[in-house]
Design a protein around this motif. Structure first.
Motif, PDB file in Angstrom:
ATOM      1  N   ASN A  46     -25.407  21.271 -11.739  1.00 13.36           N
ATOM      2  CA  ASN A  46     -25.606  22.459 -12.286  1.00 13.36           C
ATOM      3  C   ASN A  46     -25.205  23.046 -13.374  1.00 13.36           C
ATOM      4  N   THR A  47     -26.752  24.146 -12.931  1.00  9.59           N
ATOM      5  CA  THR A  47     -26.508  24.520 -14.976  1.00  9.59           C
ATOM      6  C   THR A  47     -25.642  25.698 -15.009  1.00  9.59           C
ATOM      7  N   ILE A  48     -24.996  26.125 -13.970  1.00 14.31           N
ATOM      8  CA  ILE A  48     -23.672  27.505 -13.316  1.00 14.31           C
ATOM      9  C   ILE A  48     -22.033  26.809 -13.873  1.00 14.31           C
ATOM     10  N   SER A  49     -22.101  25.047 -13.810  1.00 14.71           N
ATOM     11  CA  SER A  49     -21.360  24.402 -13.280  1.00 14.71           C
ATOM     12  C   SER A  49     -20.279  24.949 -14.231  1.00 14.71           C
ATOM     13  N   PHE A  50     -20.341  24.403 -15.406  1.00 17.66           N
ATOM     14  CA  PHE A  50     -18.798  24.832 -16.676  1.00 17.66           C
ATOM     15  C   PHE A  50     -18.533  26.336 -16.365  1.00 17.66           C
ATOM     16  N   GLU A  51     -19.591  27.298 -16.486  1.00 19.15           N
ATOM     17  CA  GLU A  51     -19.630  28.966 -16.316  1.00 19.15           C
ATOM     18  C   GLU A  51     -18.715  29.099 -15.051  1.00 19.15           C
ATOM     19  N   LEU A  52     -19.292  28.421 -13.515  1.00 18.82           N
ATOM     20  CA  LEU A  52     -18.036  28.645 -12.554  1.00 18.82           C
ATOM     21  C   LEU A  52     -16.762  28.088 -12.771  1.00 18.82           C
ATOM     22  N   LEU A  53     -17.183  26.592 -13.041  1.00 19.12           N
ATOM     23  CA  LEU A  53     -15.601  26.286 -13.167  1.00 19.12           C
ATOM     24  C   LEU A  53     -14.359  27.033 -13.988  1.00 19.12           C
ATOM     25  N   THR A  54     -14.837  27.150 -15.206  1.00 17.66           N
ATOM     26  CA  THR A  54     -14.508  28.034 -16.274  1.00 17.66           C
ATOM     27  C   THR A  54     -13.589  28.877 -15.843  1.00 17.66           C
ATOM     28  N   LYS A  55     -14.357  30.204 -14.872  1.00 17.85           N
ATOM     29  CA  LYS A  55     -13.407  31.768 -14.194  1.00 17.85           C
ATOM     30  C   LYS A  55     -12.858  30.901 -12.979  1.00 17.85           C
ATOM     31  N   ILE A  56     -12.989  29.704 -12.839  1.00 17.62           N
ATOM     32  CA  ILE A  56     -11.644  29.305 -11.553  1.00 17.62           C
ATOM     33  C   ILE A  56     -10.491  29.344 -12.263  1.00 17.62           C
ATOM     34  N   ILE A  57     -11.014  27.854 -13.392  1.00 18.29           N
ATOM     35  CA  ILE A  57     -10.036  27.514 -14.013  1.00 18.29           C
ATOM     36  C   ILE A  57      -9.056  29.215 -14.463  1.00 18.29           C
ATOM     37  N   ALA A  58      -9.385  29.844 -14.877  1.00 18.38           N
ATOM     38  CA  ALA A  58      -8.664  31.559 -14.974  1.00 18.38           C
ATOM     39  C   ALA A  58      -7.864  32.057 -14.322  1.00 18.38           C
ATOM     40  N   GLU A  59      -8.516  32.089 -13.343  1.00 16.11           N
ATOM     41  CA  GLU A  59      -8.523  32.493 -11.841  1.00 16.11           C
ATOM     42  C   GLU A  59      -7.372  31.455 -11.157  1.00 16.11           C
ATOM     43  N   LYS A  60      -7.101  30.645 -10.838  1.00 17.84           N
ATOM     44  CA  LYS A  60      -6.379  30.250  -9.834  1.00 17.84           C
ATOM     45  C   LYS A  60      -5.109  29.103 -10.406  1.00 17.84           C
ATOM     46  N   LYS A  61      -5.640  29.075 -12.318  1.00 16.16           N
ATOM     47  CA  LYS A  61      -4.741  27.976 -12.869  1.00 16.16           C
ATOM     48  C   LYS A  61      -4.308  26.559 -11.794  1.00 16.16           C
ATOM     49  N   VAL A  62      -4.870  26.100 -11.926  1.00 14.19           N
ATOM     50  CA  VAL A  62      -5.160  24.523 -10.930  1.00 14.19           C
ATOM     51  C   VAL A  62      -5.568  23.727 -11.223  1.00 14.19           C
ATOM     52  N   GLU A  63      -4.893  22.514 -11.327  1.00 14.71           N
ATOM     53  CA  GLU A  63      -5.282  21.566 -11.843  1.00 14.71           C
ATOM     54  C   GLU A  63      -6.067  20.033 -11.826  1.00 14.71           C
ATOM     55  N   ILE A  64      -6.917  20.583 -10.807  1.00 10.18           N
ATOM     56  CA  ILE A  64      -7.849  19.316  -9.474  1.00 10.18           C
ATOM     57  C   ILE A  64      -8.754  21.267  -9.463  1.00 10.18           C
ATOM     58  N   ILE A  65     -10.540  21.111  -9.772  1.00  9.20           N
ATOM     59  CA  ILE A  65     -11.159  21.522  -8.753  1.00  9.20           C
ATOM     60  C   ILE A  65     -12.212  20.686  -8.538  1.00  9.20           C
ATOM     61  N   GLY A  66     -11.827  20.462  -6.993  1.00  5.27           N
ATOM     62  CA  GLY A  66     -13.034  19.724  -5.951  1.00  5.27           C
ATOM     63  C   GLY A  66     -14.637  20.255  -5.757  1.00  5.27           C
ATOM     64  N   PHE A  67     -15.670  20.032  -5.788  1.00  4.39           N
ATOM     65  CA  PHE A  67     -16.866  21.075  -5.184  1.00  4.39           C
ATOM     66  C   PHE A  67     -17.580  19.726  -4.552  1.00  4.39           C
ATOM     67  N   SER A  68     -18.178  20.594  -4.035  1.00  4.37           N
ATOM     68  CA  SER A  68     -19.592  20.068  -3.169  1.00  4.37           C
ATOM     69  C   SER A  68     -20.692  19.267  -3.937  1.00  4.37           C
ATOM     70  N   TYR A  69     -21.107  18.132  -3.048  1.00  6.32           N
ATOM     71  CA  TYR A  69     -22.731  17.936  -4.181  1.00  6.32           C
ATOM     72  C   TYR A  69     -24.199  17.576  -3.447  1.00  6.32           C
ATOM     73  N   LEU A  70     -24.951  17.799  -3.826  1.00  5.13           N
ATOM     74  CA  LEU A  70     -26.261  16.727  -3.518  1.00  5.13           C
ATOM     75  C   LEU A  70     -26.854  15.773  -3.436  1.00  5.13           C
ATOM     76  N   VAL A  71     -27.637  15.133  -2.495  1.00  7.33           N
ATOM     77  CA  VAL A  71     -28.037  13.717  -2.972  1.00  7.33           C
ATOM     78  C   VAL A  71     -29.456  13.701  -3.383  1.00  7.33           C
ATOM     79  N   ASN A  72     -30.562  13.594  -4.423  1.00  6.66           N
ATOM     80  CA  ASN A  72     -31.479  13.129  -4.852  1.00  6.66           C
ATOM     81  C   ASN A  72     -31.891  12.444  -4.729  1.00  6.66           C
TER      82      ASN A  72
END
Length: 267
Positions: A46-72
């Motif tokens: 997703n084109t928003i992937s890095f922007e969104l994940l960077t924001k979550i890293i700053a807020e949550k201070k986690v080691e791993i972030i899991g995310f949903s996916y779509l099948v093409n």
């Protein structure tokens, strides 16, 4: 490759083809950033992937972030696969045991590079479904992980995967990989024994299904694979999958007569 030379953020690694695990390990070795995300060929993010994940890293201070996916499939996006959403940040043990379904697919997680390096986590080469081995080995060390519902990965389902799934060499490699996964699970000391037993039996069911295909194709390795399967069943007290009276008969000869069992699963 010429296009990559214009953007210093991208690096192209030229290496001999050694399979998916080998390629990923090479990437891990050369990676300079603090976070790791895997992207397989034909897939997209997703084109928003890095922007969104960077924001979550700053807020949550986690080691791993899991995310949903779509099948093409056939250029159409469908089947939004959503991970289990937890109210709070959890550790690896809780994540696996409390997930409705523990998705081992490495491409739907963002990993702390520090976490991987400190625990010497790499992909085991020569396996099919190598993500299973990778994540089960890794999550023992995970102290903080969170999932988000937003689909950030687009998995492409193609005809080559279907063709490969019917290849007898590929099938035998899958069986051998399941052997390794079962042994790995029973060697782990951080997971609940009930979970280990359930997951190992799921792998075992897949082995039984694939053994039938090897028998129908008169594989030269069938006897060897069958004997290893029987050994694992006895060692870990795995359950033969029984859904009908025929399966009950097969389960008996599975232990007591290899010859009769092979004839049964061929038909």
């Amino acid at each position: 490759n010429k296009g990559l030379e214009k953007d210093p953020r991208f690096r192209y690694i030229d290496k001999e083809n050694g399979g998916l695990s080998s390629a990923r390990n090479a990437g891990l070795k050369e990676a300079k950033g603090e976070w790791i995300q895997f992207l397989d060929s034909d897939d997209k993010i997703n084109t928003i992937s890095f922007e969104l994940l960077t924001k979550i890293i700053a807020e949550k201070k986690v080691e791993i972030i899991g995310f949903s996916y779509l099948v093409n499939e056939n250029n159409k996006l469908s089947k939004d696969i959503t991970l289990t959403i937890f109210d709070n940040v959890v550790n690896g043990k809780t994540y696996i045991e409390k997930s409705f379904f523990f998705l081992t697919m490495a491409c739907v997680y963002l990993y702390s590079k520090k976490l991987l390096i400190e625990n010497n986590i790499k992909f085991k080469e020569g396996l099919i479904h190598e993500d299973d081995y990778f994540n089960f080995s890794l999550f023992k060390h995970v102290k903080s992980i969170i999932n988000i519902e937003t689909p950030l990965y687009y998995y492409t389902k193609n005809s080559n995967s279907l063709t490969l799934s019917k290849n007898i060499d590929h099938i035998e490699k899958r069986i051998s990989s399941y052997f390794i996964f079962i042994r790995l699970l029973f060697s782990l000391d951080y997971l609940d024994q009930n979970f280990i037993f359930r997951k190992s039996n799921a792998y075992f069911r897949n082995i039984i299904i694939l053994l039938k295909i090897t028998a129908e194709n008169n594989s030269q390795n069938l006897i060897f694979l069958l004997k290893k399967t029987i050994y694992l069943k006895k060692k870990y007290n795995l359950k033969y999958p029984i859904f009908s009276f025929k399966d009950l008969i097969k389960s008996f000869f599975f232990i007591f007569s290899t010859k009769i069992y092979i004839n049964l699963i061929k038909n």
